[in-house]
Design an enzyme around this catalytic site. Structure first.
Site, PDB file in Angstrom:
ATOM      1  CG  HIS A 149      -1.917  -1.061   1.301  1.00 14.88           C
ATOM      2  ND1 HIS A 149      -2.822  -1.308   0.294  1.00 14.88           N
ATOM      3  CD2 HIS A 149      -2.152  -2.001   2.265  1.00 14.88           C
ATOM      4  CE1 HIS A 149      -3.575  -2.349   0.644  1.00 14.88           C
ATOM      5  NE2 HIS A 149      -3.184  -2.790   1.828  1.00 14.88           N
TER       6      HIS A 149
HETATM    7  N1  V1S Z   1      -9.599  -4.081   8.068  1.00  9.00           N
HETATM    8  C1  V1S Z   1      -8.949  -3.467   8.779  1.00  9.00           C
HETATM    9  C2  V1S Z   1      -8.126  -2.683   9.599  1.00  9.00           C
HETATM   10  N2  V1S Z   1      -7.901  -2.877  10.918  1.00  9.00           N
HETATM   11  C3  V1S Z   1      -7.062  -1.877  11.284  1.00  9.00           C
HETATM   12  C4  V1S Z   1      -6.519  -1.666  12.611  1.00  9.00           C
HETATM   13  C5  V1S Z   1      -7.058  -2.361  13.696  1.00  9.00           C
HETATM   14  C6  V1S Z   1      -6.515  -2.174  14.975  1.00  9.00           C
HETATM   15  C7  V1S Z   1      -5.450  -1.292  15.137  1.00  9.00           C
HETATM   16  F1  V1S Z   1      -4.928  -1.115  16.348  1.00  9.00           F
HETATM   17  C8  V1S Z   1      -4.910  -0.624  14.067  1.00  9.00           C
HETATM   18  C9  V1S Z   1      -5.454  -0.791  12.808  1.00  9.00           C
HETATM   19  N3  V1S Z   1      -6.788  -1.125  10.208  1.00  9.00           N
HETATM   20  C10 V1S Z   1      -7.420  -1.620   9.170  1.00  9.00           C
HETATM   21  C11 V1S Z   1      -7.382  -1.099   7.761  1.00  9.00           C
HETATM   22  C12 V1S Z   1      -6.014  -1.283   7.123  1.00  9.00           C
HETATM   23  C13 V1S Z   1      -5.750  -2.673   6.617  1.00  9.00           C
HETATM   24  C14 V1S Z   1      -4.345  -2.757   6.040  1.00  9.00           C
HETATM   25  C15 V1S Z   1      -4.031  -4.090   5.395  1.00  9.00           C
HETATM   26  C16 V1S Z   1      -2.573  -4.184   5.015  1.00  9.00           C
HETATM   27  C17 V1S Z   1      -2.213  -5.331   4.072  1.00  9.00           C
HETATM   28  O1  V1S Z   1      -2.568  -6.565   4.621  1.00  9.00           O
HETATM   29  O2  V1S Z   1      -2.886  -5.236   2.835  1.00  9.00           O
HETATM   30  C18 V1S Z   1      -0.706  -5.320   3.724  1.00  9.00           C
HETATM   31  C19 V1S Z   1       0.251  -5.450   4.809  1.00  9.00           C
HETATM   32  N4  V1S Z   1      -7.668   0.324   7.818  1.00  9.00           N
HETATM   33  C20 V1S Z   1      -8.904   0.783   7.710  1.00  9.00           C
HETATM   34  O3  V1S Z   1      -9.857   0.067   7.476  1.00  9.00           O
HETATM   35  C21 V1S Z   1      -9.040   2.283   7.926  1.00  9.00           C
HETATM   36  C22 V1S Z   1      -9.734   2.751   9.047  1.00  9.00           C
HETATM   37  C23 V1S Z   1     -10.256   3.029   7.736  1.00  9.00           C
HETATM   38  C24 V1S Z   1     -10.582   1.851   9.930  1.00  9.00           C
HETATM   39  C25 V1S Z   1      -9.735   1.243  11.069  1.00  9.00           C
HETATM   40  N5  V1S Z   1      -9.132   2.336  11.878  1.00  9.00           N
HETATM   41  C26 V1S Z   1      -8.365   1.736  12.987  1.00  9.00           C
HETATM   42  C27 V1S Z   1      -8.287   3.200  11.025  1.00  9.00           C
HETATM   43  C28 V1S Z   1      -9.092   3.814   9.881  1.00  9.00           C
HETATM   44 ZN    ZN Z   2      -3.855  -7.380   3.281  1.00  3.32          ZN
END
Ligand code: V1S
Ligand code: ZN
Ligand code: CA
Length: 396
Positions: A149
């Site tokens: 990403h």
């Molecule tokens: N789905 C999901 C998710 N969960 C979290 C998260 C949960 C707990 C925490 F302490 C911190 C973060 N973030 C997300 C996603 C990002 C997913 C990234 C995937 C990465 C990969 O596997 O593709 C490659 C290594 N973020 C979101 O959904 C964004 C938000 C919109 C919702 C969640 N909050 C915590 C941030 C904003």
């Molecule tokens: Zn992923």
């Protein structure tokens, strides 16, 4: 150990394994799903099976600033290299004017040693790419990479430095065309965007797609690269948007069909395969019903193409299943998948972490009740049809 388990070096075929245990010492925070411990568990299972005897094992170095700057902006790298975790406090509107580039939020927190962690992940990927370029490896494995990403000047979704883009840029110094394939449950947006304007890289991502409710919300079927008249990269981004609960059988059918057609048309000279293990059933963030066998089948299909290949890690948030998948996929790379025992080695450290003693748990063992499959066969055929038509615009 290796001989007793039947694992031997593949003849006339070199696999290199690139890792840096220092990476595993870094932590995103207690509640954060990205646990470097999954790398420790994966490596320990791979070693327990005796697979290291069949590969060239490299302790990788950190990538240099100049190497990171082959893709990232120097402003971003300078900030990443100097910002401190104490910069996190925010004002009443939850803003911190000192923070930028999407750093310091819950997805991309600041933590001690962040810059070192990023440069080690990129170092592994670059070393892997160089082994492919020098033709010392046929397959190079970097399970600590795959952070798809990250953008030129922005962190996103647990990714700060895009090791994949940096590795592909290295491949492009030698190979005319690189095929990037991404089986992480999330859209490989950073890699796609980086190569939007070239016809030397074709990107293909299979992912859960829901523009409103699933990160990052991009990767629709008809997002195929900017279609301006003068953009050679137009039509070189393939997106396979899926719904919850896809099964091994359906994924295998789609993957073989789509990748088979792309390889025929695009004729890649190298492959970069991101093997994010969050597309497995039971993943803490994922939504699919894939099993270790179905995930591994993608690696097997690519290996059979006999094209030099890098295997990257990526997501994967249920460490025991990440370790199973990357162990099975390492066995495929060294061609010993039919020789290894499906029962986890008796002496494997942290064996109790796996809950079941098998490399291939059933869906019932993983989930109790499998997730409902929301991928009708008709929709999968439409996807294949769209990709087939898209490929007509790709010059061969
Ligand atoms: N789905 C999901 C998710 N969960 C979290 C998260 C949960 C707990 C925490 F302490 C911190 C973060 N973030 C997300 C996603 C990002 C997913 C990234 C995937 C990465 C990969 O596997 O593709 C490659 C290594 N973020 C979101 O959904 C964004 C938000 C919109 C919702 C969640 N909050 C915590 C941030 C904003
Ligand atoms: Zn992923
Ligand atoms: Ca993907």
């Amino acid at each position: 150990l290796a001989e007793s388990s039947g694992i031997t070096r593949p003849k006339g075929y070199n696999v290199s394994f690139h890792c840096n245990p220092e990476m595993e010492k870094h932590h995103f925070g207690m509640t954060h799903p990205m646990k470097p411990w999954r790398l420790t568990l994966s490596k320990s299972l791979i070693y327990s099976y005796g697979m290291s005897f069949a590969m060239d094992n490299y302790l990788t170095r950190a990538a240099t600033y100049e190497e990171l700057a082959s893709f990232h902006s120097t402003d971003y790298l300078d900030f990443l290299g100097t910002v401190l975790p104490e910069a996190v406090p925010r004002d009443l509107e939850n803003q911190n004017p000192d923070l930028k580039y999407n750093l310091g939020g819950s997805d991309c927190p600041l933590f001690d040693g962040l810059y070192d962690y990023c440069s080690m992940s990129a170092g592994s990927a670059l070393d892997a790419a160089r082994k492919i370029v020098s033709q010392q490896s046929d397959i190079a494995i970097a399970w600590g990479g795959g952070l798809h990403h990250a953008k030129k000047a922005e962190a996103s979704g647990f990714c700060y430095i895009n090791d994949i883009v940096i590795a592909i840029l290295e491949l492009l110094r030698f190979y005319p065309r690189v095929l990037y394939i991404d089986i992480d449950v999330h859209h490989g947006d950073g890699v796609e965007e980086a190569f939007f304007s070239t016809d030397r890289v074709m990107t293909v991502s299979f992912h859960k797609y829901d523009p409103n409710n699933f990160f990052p919300g991009t990767g629709a079927l008809d997002d195929n690269g900017p279609k301006s008249e003068h953009n050679p990269g137009a039509h070189h981004a393939v997106n396979v948007p899926l719904n919850d609960g896809i099964t091994d059988e359906q994924y295998d059918m789609l993957f073989n069909n789509i990748i088979g057609k792309i390889v025929e048309k695009f004729r890649p000279s190298a492959i970069a395969l991101q093997c994010g293990a969050d597309s497995l059933a039971g993943d803490r963030l994922g939504r699919f019903n894939l099993q270790v066998q179905g995930h591994g089948a993608c690696v097997e299909f690519c290996k059979r193409l006999n094209i030099p290949m890098i295997l990257f890690g990526g997501g994967g948030y249920t460490p025991r299943n990440v370790a199973r998948a990357w162990t099975y996929e390492t066995s495929i790379a060294i061609n010993c998948q039919d020789k290894i025992s499906p029962i986890l080695p008796e002496h494997a450290p942290w064996r109790e972490q796996f809950r079941q003693d098998t490399l291939f748990p059933t869906l019932e063992q993983i989930l109790g009740e499998p997730r409902q499959n929301r991928n009708p066969q008709k929709r999968l055929q439409e996807i294949i049809q769209h990709v087939t038509e898209q490929l007509r615009f790709v010059e061969s």
